[in-house]
Scaffold this active site. Structure first.
Site, PDB file in Angstrom:
ATOM      1  N   ASN A   9       0.814  -1.200  -0.051  1.00  0.00           N
ATOM      2  CA  ASN A   9      -0.050  -0.029  -0.083  1.00  0.00           C
ATOM      3  C   ASN A   9       0.947   1.346  -0.108  1.00  0.00           C
ATOM      4  O   ASN A   9       1.409   1.466   1.301  1.00  0.00           O
ATOM      5  CB  ASN A   9      -0.821   0.020   1.182  1.00  0.00           C
ATOM      6  CG  ASN A   9      -1.530   1.205   1.412  1.00  0.00           C
ATOM      7  OD1 ASN A   9      -1.872   2.202   0.406  1.00  0.00           O
ATOM      8  ND2 ASN A   9      -2.271   1.360   2.563  1.00  0.00           N
ATOM      9  N   TRP A  10       1.129   1.914  -1.249  1.00  0.00           N
ATOM     10  CA  TRP A  10       1.962   2.980  -1.355  1.00  0.00           C
ATOM     11  C   TRP A  10       1.167   4.164  -0.625  1.00  0.00           C
ATOM     12  O   TRP A  10       2.275   5.211  -0.335  1.00  0.00           O
ATOM     13  CB  TRP A  10       2.207   3.198  -2.787  1.00  0.00           C
ATOM     14  CG  TRP A  10       3.012   2.080  -3.587  1.00  0.00           C
ATOM     15  CD1 TRP A  10       3.248   1.022  -2.885  1.00  0.00           C
ATOM     16  CD2 TRP A  10       3.356   2.052  -4.940  1.00  0.00           C
ATOM     17  NE1 TRP A  10       3.906   0.275  -3.996  1.00  0.00           N
ATOM     18  CE2 TRP A  10       3.800   0.933  -5.285  1.00  0.00           C
ATOM     19  CE3 TRP A  10       3.167   2.907  -5.963  1.00  0.00           C
ATOM     20  CZ2 TRP A  10       4.346   0.535  -6.481  1.00  0.00           C
ATOM     21  CZ3 TRP A  10       3.379   2.794  -7.314  1.00  0.00           C
ATOM     22  CH2 TRP A  10       4.053   1.515  -7.485  1.00  0.00           C
ATOM     23  N   LYS A  11       0.271   4.190  -0.201  1.00  0.00           N
ATOM     24  CA  LYS A  11      -0.358   5.406   0.280  1.00  0.00           C
ATOM     25  C   LYS A  11      -0.137   6.742  -0.585  1.00  0.00           C
ATOM     26  O   LYS A  11       0.108   6.427  -1.962  1.00  0.00           O
ATOM     27  CB  LYS A  11       0.219   5.620   1.763  1.00  0.00           C
ATOM     28  CG  LYS A  11       0.012   4.493   2.632  1.00  0.00           C
ATOM     29  CD  LYS A  11       0.077   4.740   4.178  1.00  0.00           C
ATOM     30  CE  LYS A  11      -0.104   3.408   4.734  1.00  0.00           C
ATOM     31  NZ  LYS A  11       0.208   3.461   6.218  1.00  0.00           N
ATOM     32  N   HIS A  95      -9.482   1.084   5.294  1.00  0.00           N
ATOM     33  CA  HIS A  95      -8.083   1.406   5.784  1.00  0.00           C
ATOM     34  C   HIS A  95      -8.158   2.413   7.040  1.00  0.00           C
ATOM     35  O   HIS A  95      -8.911   3.246   6.678  1.00  0.00           O
ATOM     36  CB  HIS A  95      -7.088   1.938   4.754  1.00  0.00           C
ATOM     37  CG  HIS A  95      -5.481   1.916   5.312  1.00  0.00           C
ATOM     38  ND1 HIS A  95      -5.082   2.946   6.101  1.00  0.00           N
ATOM     39  CD2 HIS A  95      -4.538   1.108   5.048  1.00  0.00           C
ATOM     40  CE1 HIS A  95      -3.811   2.897   6.499  1.00  0.00           C
ATOM     41  NE2 HIS A  95      -3.778   1.574   5.796  1.00  0.00           N
ATOM     42  N   GLU A  97      -6.569   4.913   7.675  1.00  0.00           N
ATOM     43  CA  GLU A  97      -6.545   6.375   7.394  1.00  0.00           C
ATOM     44  C   GLU A  97      -7.817   6.541   6.800  1.00  0.00           C
ATOM     45  O   GLU A  97      -8.032   7.833   7.040  1.00  0.00           O
ATOM     46  CB  GLU A  97      -5.261   6.617   6.357  1.00  0.00           C
ATOM     47  CG  GLU A  97      -3.984   6.384   7.366  1.00  0.00           C
ATOM     48  CD  GLU A  97      -2.786   5.820   6.823  1.00  0.00           C
ATOM     49  OE1 GLU A  97      -2.718   5.607   5.492  1.00  0.00           O
ATOM     50  OE2 GLU A  97      -1.800   5.200   7.452  1.00  0.00           O
ATOM     51  N   GLU A 167      -5.231  -4.770  10.630  1.00  0.00           N
ATOM     52  CA  GLU A 167      -4.198  -3.752  11.121  1.00  0.00           C
ATOM     53  C   GLU A 167      -4.411  -2.800  12.288  1.00  0.00           C
ATOM     54  O   GLU A 167      -5.299  -1.934  12.150  1.00  0.00           O
ATOM     55  CB  GLU A 167      -4.175  -2.726   9.860  1.00  0.00           C
ATOM     56  CG  GLU A 167      -3.902  -3.317   8.379  1.00  0.00           C
ATOM     57  CD  GLU A 167      -3.120  -2.351   7.338  1.00  0.00           C
ATOM     58  OE1 GLU A 167      -2.155  -2.777   7.010  1.00  0.00           O
ATOM     59  OE2 GLU A 167      -3.913  -1.329   7.058  1.00  0.00           O
ATOM     60  N   GLY A 173       2.825   2.392  10.620  1.00  0.00           N
ATOM     61  CA  GLY A 173       3.567   3.714  10.619  1.00  0.00           C
ATOM     62  C   GLY A 173       4.299   3.914  11.724  1.00  0.00           C
ATOM     63  O   GLY A 173       5.005   5.003  11.864  1.00  0.00           O
ATOM     64  N   SER A 213       3.740  -1.829  10.389  1.00  0.00           N
ATOM     65  CA  SER A 213       5.137  -2.038  10.554  1.00  0.00           C
ATOM     66  C   SER A 213       5.734  -3.419  10.290  1.00  0.00           C
ATOM     67  O   SER A 213       6.745  -3.729  10.798  1.00  0.00           O
ATOM     68  CB  SER A 213       5.454  -1.713  12.054  1.00  0.00           C
ATOM     69  OG  SER A 213       5.185  -0.361  12.314  1.00  0.00           O
TER      70      SER A 213
END
Ligand code: PGA
Length: 251
Positions: A9-11, A95, A97, A167, A173, A213
């Site tokens: 997941n490159w975000k 997700h 975020e 997650e 992160g 992570s």
């Protein structure tokens, strides 16, 4: 036997050049291997080009989000059909975020899951608790709500197109991954919920990724856990130096 599924997941990271270099290294590394399934989720604007660069390879391309509506006056949004049109085969939904930064509710996530499957996309549905929820003993209640609500509109026969990603928000992160024991407990709980919802065969077949992570140094111990069937990788998916060893499960 569930094939490990490693997705990057490159975000909102990388530029066109770096993205193309990364997928070219990934394509070569994965070759025709069938012992792992590998995928990347670039930002929308690079999807078309990355899908072309990976055409005919064993690396899947997907999006990080999509609109719950099929078309119309939704400024700034992208539909499932558009994603399919540019070569995406899956979408990450729910997700943390999206939930916590952009306020996506369980109801919206559920609607998006239904819309994605209708558009022909596979889904990675993310579930996970915040540190406050964990410390309050609410982990199971939170992931149960995310899972049952998120799968609200999914028919049993469509479950083969769904992957779950556990997650924990406190591990995303932060450099602090869940321990294999912590991940194992929640994954086992989620598999039990899947069995309750859709029966033992679906629960056995559904892959549950761990995310938060993941890096080359911890991927092997996490993947060694019974109910952990792969990883959804953020930061460490942005460079071949870290993502290729993860694709090799740290071996
Ligand atoms: P991270 O992100 O690997 O950078 O912790 C994981 C994710 O958010 O999917």
């Amino acid at each position: 036997m569930r094939t490990p599924y490693l997705a990057g997941n490159w975000k909102m990271n990388l530029d066109r050049r770096a993205a193309l270099d990364l997928v070219s290294a990934l394509r070569e590394h994965v070759g025709d291997r069938t012992d792992v399934d590998v995928a990347v989720a670039p930002p929308f604007v690079y999807l078309d080009e990355i899908a072309r660069a990976l055409a005919g390879s064993r690396v899947a391309v997907g999006a990080q989000n999509m609109c719950d509506e099929p078309s119309g006056a939704f400024t700034g949004e992208v539909s499932g059909a558009m994603l399919v049109d540019v070569g995406a085969s899956f979408v990450i939904l729910g997700h943390s975020e999206r939930r916590h930064v952009y306020g996506e509710t369980d109801d919206l996530v559920a609607t998006k899951v239904g819309a994605a499957l209708s558009a022909g996309l596979d889904v990675i549905l993310c579930v996970g608790e915040t540190i406050q929820e964990r410390e309050a003993g609410e982990t199971e209640a939170v992931v149960r709500r995310h899972l049952t609500q998120g799968l609200r509109d999914v028919a049993r026969e469509d479950m083969r197109r769904v992957t779950i990603a556990y997650e924990p928000v406190w591990a995303i992160g932060t450099g602090h991954n869940a321990t294999p024991e912590q991940a194992g407990e929640v994954h086992q709980y989620l598999r039990g919920l899947l069995e309750g919802l859709h029966g033992a065969a679906v629960a056995e077949a559904t892959r549950i990724q761990y995310g938060g992570s993941v890096k080359p140094a911890n991927v092997a111990e996490l993947m060694a856990v019974d109910d952990v069937d792969g990883a959804l990788v953020g930061g460490a998916s942005l460079s071949p130096d870290s993502f290729l060893p993860i694709v090799d499960l740290g071996r």
